[in-house]
Design an enzyme around this catalytic site. Structure first.
Site, PDB file in Angstrom:
ATOM      1  N   CYS A 226       0.840  -1.201   0.000  1.00 55.76           N
ATOM      2  CA  CYS A 226       0.000   0.000   0.000  1.00 55.76           C
ATOM      3  C   CYS A 226       0.876   1.252   0.000  1.00 55.76           C
ATOM      4  CB  CYS A 226      -0.967   0.020   1.171  1.00 55.76           C
ATOM      5  SG  CYS A 226      -0.223   0.362   2.755  1.00 55.76           S
TER       6      CYS A 226
ATOM      7  N   ASP B 150       5.468  10.571 -39.781  1.00 52.63           N
ATOM      8  CA  ASP B 150       6.563  10.752 -40.726  1.00 52.63           C
ATOM      9  C   ASP B 150       6.365   9.684 -41.810  1.00 52.63           C
ATOM     10  OD1 ASP B 150       9.111  11.431 -41.840  1.00 52.63           O
ATOM     11  OD2 ASP B 150       9.926   9.668 -40.832  1.00 52.63           O
TER      12      ASP B 150
ATOM     13  N   CYS C 139       1.915   2.662   3.436  1.00 52.54           N
ATOM     14  CA  CYS C 139       2.989   1.863   4.046  1.00 52.54           C
ATOM     15  C   CYS C 139       4.324   2.196   3.388  1.00 52.54           C
ATOM     16  CB  CYS C 139       2.699   0.375   3.874  1.00 52.54           C
ATOM     17  SG  CYS C 139       1.171  -0.162   4.654  1.00 52.54           S
TER      18      CYS C 139
END
Length: 689
Positions: free
Chosen positions: A12, A390, A15
């Site tokens: 997480c 291009d 954390c």
């Protein structure tokens, strides 16, 4: 001294932030950088792995040296999973005893208490520490809620909540590790050791010890350990790891090979051209990890929202506990409801909703041979309205090929081509090379000479043969057939083949379009791209002819690099978000100015990797629709995740009104939202070319 480590159990963002803060506070630390997406820690300072793991002990974070291969521990063998199972068994036993006697029976309370301690001791320790520092993260809110439940005698509810939270943590860790597997798979591709020939001696060395110029010995079935050029041997090499191509590429002397690719057939001797940290696979891994660390716009929004969301939830929880309690006098019910609000309001699902989708999408793209250099570029690709291409090397193959051969009376097409190739065999002109490559053989030739701006001539079987422009043939008095003129008008370079006495025929050469280009343009239009544009320095006649074959209507020809830059700015005024697809070298200004710069052929091309926002590693235009589709899917999943994360919580909070919100419903809403957003994001793994 700077060192890099891999992390386990980092599931997480809050954390991760706390772990990073703890590491910064260690002595002898100069700089710390934690990449949550890649689960990677970079430190400048003197610190041991034991000290780092102590800093992450609050969440059982494990630390490994970057090069060390981490042994996979099955889900059911992880300590977190074992503790959760024990907590469940104690909870079941407590429920059984409470049904036989009463919920406040001392044995039932002891079993529920044991379930709470086994499943949540780590959470309590962290939560209490956070509480003393007034840090209100998920574990702090859970700790307050469980202690409150115990105080008001809701032992069974508290045990159920701790068990569900432990399950949520275990599954979240498992799911995040799965999301990161794509980049870890890339890391394990290149061998750590290789067989090297140095000064006539064979030796097996770590890749860090291999030097540029060493000869790498690669046996059939082995992975190539370093980037280099084939010195001797021929084989087919599976380059899927780098380019995403499923079909092996043929390699012989002079060809480039990449670290992490698989040599399938013959033995190869490869001259090493890059150090291990500079190989293409190392650059891909580095760029992907950096991309996963970069916050996308939607993630920045979520982080800002969560900053105000958590204090607001705490305030709401206090109000729910106090106001109705004063009004009704039923303190036990409304304190309980307030505790449930704390649990349901945990922002974990919301905070993880975006990064898990970004990590999964960028990792998936890398395995498909598409290098996306950041969450912002991933999101913007899904919003583009126009694409500028291009021409040379992007919509076309980038090199001339023979497209047409005309033979006059008395000659065959094969003879005309062979005569032309015999004259051009000594020429260095690109068009001459196209002719000599197409011809199967040549006649003996002598006395070669080139004429600037006109062509070349040589003696073939004692006869002077000329190969050159149509106007040069006219200077010799020949009438050029209308068919030759039409070829020239279609944008092809047409060379007349003639002697001083007769016109022999003509050969047309052109930069051939990629076979997939028309279909790619069709797919892009079907996907809702408003406009496709060709930007090229070629002559307008050539450009329009190629554009008509491909299906591009807006053609801007005769452009210098600065003109392409201006064209991109004009397109942005008209369409808003515009992508530019080019080769990453002469298109650099236009690539930089566009909303998204997409470079063709990133494998082995440092310029493409450095200048573009996205690199198509295999020089494969087919990857363009895939990239747009992946980006759009990611945007949709991020929006779904935010809706899921907030929606489930809002539904749960509405249960306060009739007083139906319980702690176990609250944890189900929080756990359900977190797992839902992670599982939803993992759908991105399935998106293929």
């Amino acid at each position: 001294m700077q060192k890099t480590y891999r992390l386990e159990n980092l599931s997480c963002t809050s954390c991760a932030a706390k772990f990073e803060k703890n590491v910064r506070e260690l002595p002898d630390i100069n700089h710390v950088n934690l990449n949550f997406g890649a689960s990677k820690l970079t430190i400048d300072g003197n610190v041991s792995i034991a000290e780092l793991e102590k800093a992450g002990a609050f969440d059982h974070i494990r630390v490994f040296p970057e090069k060390e291969k981490v042994e996979y521990v099955p889900f059911y063998k992880r300590r977190q999973s074992i503790e959760t199972m024990i907590s469940l068994l104690l909870l079941i036993a407590g429920v059984f005893v409470s049904f036989q006697t009463a919920e406040n029976d001392p044995l039932a309370i002891a079993l529920f208490g044991g379930s709470i301690l086994v499943g949540g001791y780590g959470m309590f320790w962290t939560g209490l520490q956070n509480l003393t520092k007034l840090q209100f993260d998920m574990k702090t809110l859970m700790t307050i809620a469980i202690i409150g439940a115990v105080i008001i005698g809701e032992w069974r509810e508290g045990a159920v909540v701790v068990f569900l939270f432990a399950v949520s943590e275990a599954l979240e860790s498992f799911s995040m590790n799965k999301a990161r597997q794509s980049i870890r798979g890339l890391m394990d591709l290149a061998p750590a050791r290789a067989l090297i020939q140095r000064q006539g001696e064979l030796m097996e060395l770590d890749t860090e010890e291999i030097r540029i110029g060493d000869i790498l010995i690669v046996k059939p079935g082995q992975k190539i350990a370093m980037d280099g050029t084939v010195l001797r041997g021929a084989s087919s090499v599976n380059q899927a790891a780098i380019t995403g191509e499923s079909i092996p590429a043929s390699k012989e002397a002079g060809d480039e090979v990449f670290a992490g690719t698989l040599n399938e057939e013959g033995a190869l001797e490869v001259t090493v051209t890059k150090r291990v940290e500079d190989t293409t696979i190392a650059k891909i891994i580095h760029l992907v990890e950096e991309a996963q660390a970069e916050k996308a716009p939607s993630q920045k929004f979520v982080d800002r929202f969560a900053k105000y969301y958590t204090p607001a939830i705490i305030a709401i929880a206090f109000l729910v506990a106090l106001v109705p309690g004063f009004v009704t006098g039923n303190w036990e019910l409304w304190v309980y409801q307030g505790l449930a609000v704390l649990v349901v309001g945990c922002p974990c699902a919301l905070v993880v909703s975006t990064p898990v989708a970004i990590v999964t999408a960028i990792g998936n793209a890398a395995r498909q041979g598409v290098l996306i250099k950041g969450g912002i570029h991933l999101e913007e690709t899904g919003r583009i309205n126009a694409i500028a291409f291009d021409k040379t090397g992007t919509l076309t193959k980038g090199y001339p090929e023979v497209t047409d051969v005309y033979a006059e009376s008395g000659y065959t097409n094969e003879e005309v081509l062979k005569i032309a190739a015999s004259v051009e065999a000594m020429s260095q002109h690109p068009l001459a090379r196209a002719i000599t490559l197409e011809a199967k053989s040549v006649y003996p030739y002598a006395d070669f000479s080139s004429v600037t701006g006109k062509g070349a001539h040589a003696a073939i079987n004692g006869l002077r043969i000329y190969v050159g422009s149509l106007s040069w043939a006219e200077e010799f008095g020949f009438s050029v057939p209308e068919a030759y003129r039409k070829l020239q008008e279609s944008g092809k370079s047409v060379m007349a083949v003639f002697s001083e006495m007769e016109l022999i025929g003509a050969v047309a050469v052109a930069d051939a379009i990629r076979t997939e280009s028309p279909e790619i343009i069709r797919k892009l239009k079907a996907m809702g791209i408003e406009e496709t544009v060709m930007l090229t320095g070629d002559h307008p006649v050539t450009a329009r002819a190629i554009a008509s074959q491909i299906g591009v209507k807006d053609v801007r020809a005769g452009l210098m690099p600065e003109d392409k830059l201006s064209a991109i700015k004009d397109l942005q005024k008209e369409y808003g978000r515009v992508a530019m697809v080019g080769d990453g070298v002469n298109d650099a200004p236009a690539l930089a100015a566009s909303t998204i710069g997409i470079a063709m052929g990133g494998a082995g091309t440092d310029a493409a990797l450095e200048t573009a926002d996205i690199a198509l590693m295999a020089d494969d235009l087919e990857k363009l629709p895939y990239t747009i589709r992946l980006s759009r899917k990611t945007l949709r999943i991020i929006k779904e995740n935010i809706v899921f994360a907030l929606g489930l919580k809002i539904i749960a909070l509405l249960l306060i009104i009739p007083g139906w919100l319980t702690l176990w419903i609250a944890i189900f809403a929080d756990m359900g939202a977190t797992l839902l957003v992670i599982m939803n994001a993992l759908r991105l793994v399935k998106i293929q070319k």
